[in-house]
Design an enzyme around this catalytic site. Sequence first.
Site, PDB file in Angstrom:
ATOM      1  N   LYS A   9       0.840  -1.201   0.000  1.00  0.00           N
ATOM      2  CA  LYS A   9       0.000   0.000   0.000  1.00  0.00           C
ATOM      3  C   LYS A   9       0.879   1.257   0.000  1.00  0.00           C
ATOM      4  CE  LYS A   9      -3.784  -2.388   2.431  1.00  0.00           C
ATOM      5  NZ  LYS A   9      -4.634  -2.399   3.654  1.00  0.00           N
ATOM      6  N   TYR A  49     -12.315  -2.783  -3.172  1.00  0.00           N
ATOM      7  CA  TYR A  49     -12.864  -2.824  -1.808  1.00  0.00           C
ATOM      8  C   TYR A  49     -14.387  -2.752  -1.809  1.00  0.00           C
ATOM      9  CZ  TYR A  49      -8.250  -2.467   0.391  1.00  0.00           C
ATOM     10  OH  TYR A  49      -6.961  -2.719   0.842  1.00  0.00           O
ATOM     11  N   ASN A 112      -1.733  -0.423   7.400  1.00  0.00           N
ATOM     12  CA  ASN A 112      -1.183  -1.754   7.676  1.00  0.00           C
ATOM     13  C   ASN A 112      -0.357  -2.327   6.516  1.00  0.00           C
ATOM     14  OD1 ASN A 112      -3.281  -2.385   5.985  1.00  0.00           O
ATOM     15  ND2 ASN A 112      -4.395  -3.654   7.462  1.00  0.00           N
ATOM     16  N   HIS A 115      -1.668  -5.742   1.424  1.00  0.00           N
ATOM     17  CA  HIS A 115      -2.941  -6.422   1.157  1.00  0.00           C
ATOM     18  C   HIS A 115      -2.632  -7.767   0.532  1.00  0.00           C
ATOM     19  CE1 HIS A 115      -6.933  -7.324  -0.464  1.00  0.00           C
ATOM     20  NE2 HIS A 115      -6.275  -7.745  -1.527  1.00  0.00           N
ATOM     21  N   GLU A 126      -9.588  -9.897  -7.915  1.00  0.00           N
ATOM     22  CA  GLU A 126      -8.638  -8.799  -7.701  1.00  0.00           C
ATOM     23  C   GLU A 126      -7.537  -8.793  -8.756  1.00  0.00           C
ATOM     24  OE1 GLU A 126      -7.487  -9.294  -3.584  1.00  0.00           O
ATOM     25  OE2 GLU A 126      -9.523  -8.876  -2.888  1.00  0.00           O
TER      26      GLU A 126
HETATM   27  N1  UDP Z   1      -9.692  -1.153   7.309  1.00  0.00           N
HETATM   28  C1  UDP Z   1      -9.755   0.049   8.014  1.00  0.00           C
HETATM   29  N2  UDP Z   1     -10.523   0.111   9.145  1.00  0.00           N
HETATM   30  C2  UDP Z   1     -11.225  -0.952   9.599  1.00  0.00           C
HETATM   31  C3  UDP Z   1     -11.165  -2.164   8.879  1.00  0.00           C
HETATM   32  C4  UDP Z   1     -10.383  -2.223   7.742  1.00  0.00           C
HETATM   33  O1  UDP Z   1      -9.119   1.033   7.628  1.00  0.00           O
HETATM   34  O2  UDP Z   1     -11.897  -0.847  10.632  1.00  0.00           O
HETATM   35  C5  UDP Z   1      -8.868  -1.206   6.096  1.00  0.00           C
HETATM   36  C6  UDP Z   1      -7.503  -1.836   6.366  1.00  0.00           C
HETATM   37  O3  UDP Z   1      -6.551  -1.149   5.585  1.00  0.00           O
HETATM   38  C7  UDP Z   1      -7.689  -3.264   5.867  1.00  0.00           C
HETATM   39  C8  UDP Z   1      -8.657  -3.042   4.706  1.00  0.00           C
HETATM   40  O4  UDP Z   1      -9.523  -2.016   5.139  1.00  0.00           O
HETATM   41  O5  UDP Z   1      -6.472  -3.832   5.477  1.00  0.00           O
HETATM   42  C9  UDP Z   1      -9.459  -4.242   4.305  1.00  0.00           C
HETATM   43  O6  UDP Z   1     -10.039  -4.822   5.438  1.00  0.00           O
HETATM   44  P1  UDP Z   1     -10.033  -6.395   5.628  1.00  0.00           P
HETATM   45  O7  UDP Z   1     -10.897  -6.720   6.806  1.00  0.00           O
HETATM   46  O8  UDP Z   1     -10.389  -7.046   4.330  1.00  0.00           O
HETATM   47  O9  UDP Z   1      -8.523  -6.701   6.026  1.00  0.00           O
HETATM   48  P2  UDP Z   1      -7.323  -7.401   5.227  1.00  0.00           P
HETATM   49  O10 UDP Z   1      -7.922  -8.385   4.270  1.00  0.00           O
HETATM   50  O11 UDP Z   1      -6.557  -6.311   4.549  1.00  0.00           O
HETATM   51  O12 UDP Z   1      -6.498  -8.057   6.295  1.00  0.00           O
HETATM   52 MG    MG Z   2      -9.452  -8.243   2.922  1.00  0.00          MG
END
Ligand code: UDP
Ligand code: MG
Length: 149
Positions: A9, A49, A112, A115, A126
């Site tokens: 990211k 997303y 974080n 992805h 994706e």
């Molecule tokens: N995210 C966020 N706030 C939240 C939950 C998710 O900003 O409360 C963002 C975060 O960057 C995360 C992304 O949305 O990586 C996608 O969420 P997901 O639950 O799919 O997590 P991932 O698959 O990235 O672990």
């Molecule tokens: Mg995810």
Amino acid sequence: MERTYVMIKPDGVQRGLVGEIIARIERRGLKIAALRMNVIDVDSAKQHYREYTEKPFFGSLVSFITSGPSVSMVVEGKDAIPIMRAVNGATNPVEALPGTIRGDLAIETGRNVVHASDSSEAAEREIKIHFDDSEISKYSRIDNLWLYE
Ligand code: UDP
Ligand code: MG
């Protein structure tokens, strides 16, 4: 053999962590089949997303992900999807174990660093959003390197 979509990211690129993250993926034994750095356009980010359209963090997530260059990859190998999820660590870096990318390099969910697709359906969807088929390497893998070949 599986393929998954992985993104470094904009925070990871801005912090100079591209080499560190790619090295971890390669050292684990996965192969990079496609690689690009670009600023993702807003429509692609919204598609990527789309399951979070109604979430309160959707707007800031889309603007963050499109805020600067990110690195997109197709990563392949045996069990590439669950292995990349494990390499990345838990979504919330507070819960991510040391030894994972997020556990070692991140401190908050909204920044974080990485992805990775969470299922084969997500991976297929994706990869299509971010890559043309012609961009994905078809070169043959090194003979006798992996058990699964
Ligand atoms: N995210 C966020 N706030 C939240 C939950 C998710 O900003 O409360 C963002 C975060 O960057 C995360 C992304 O949305 O990586 C996608 O969420 P997901 O639950 O799919 O997590 P991932 O698959 O990235 O672990
Ligand atoms: Mg995810």
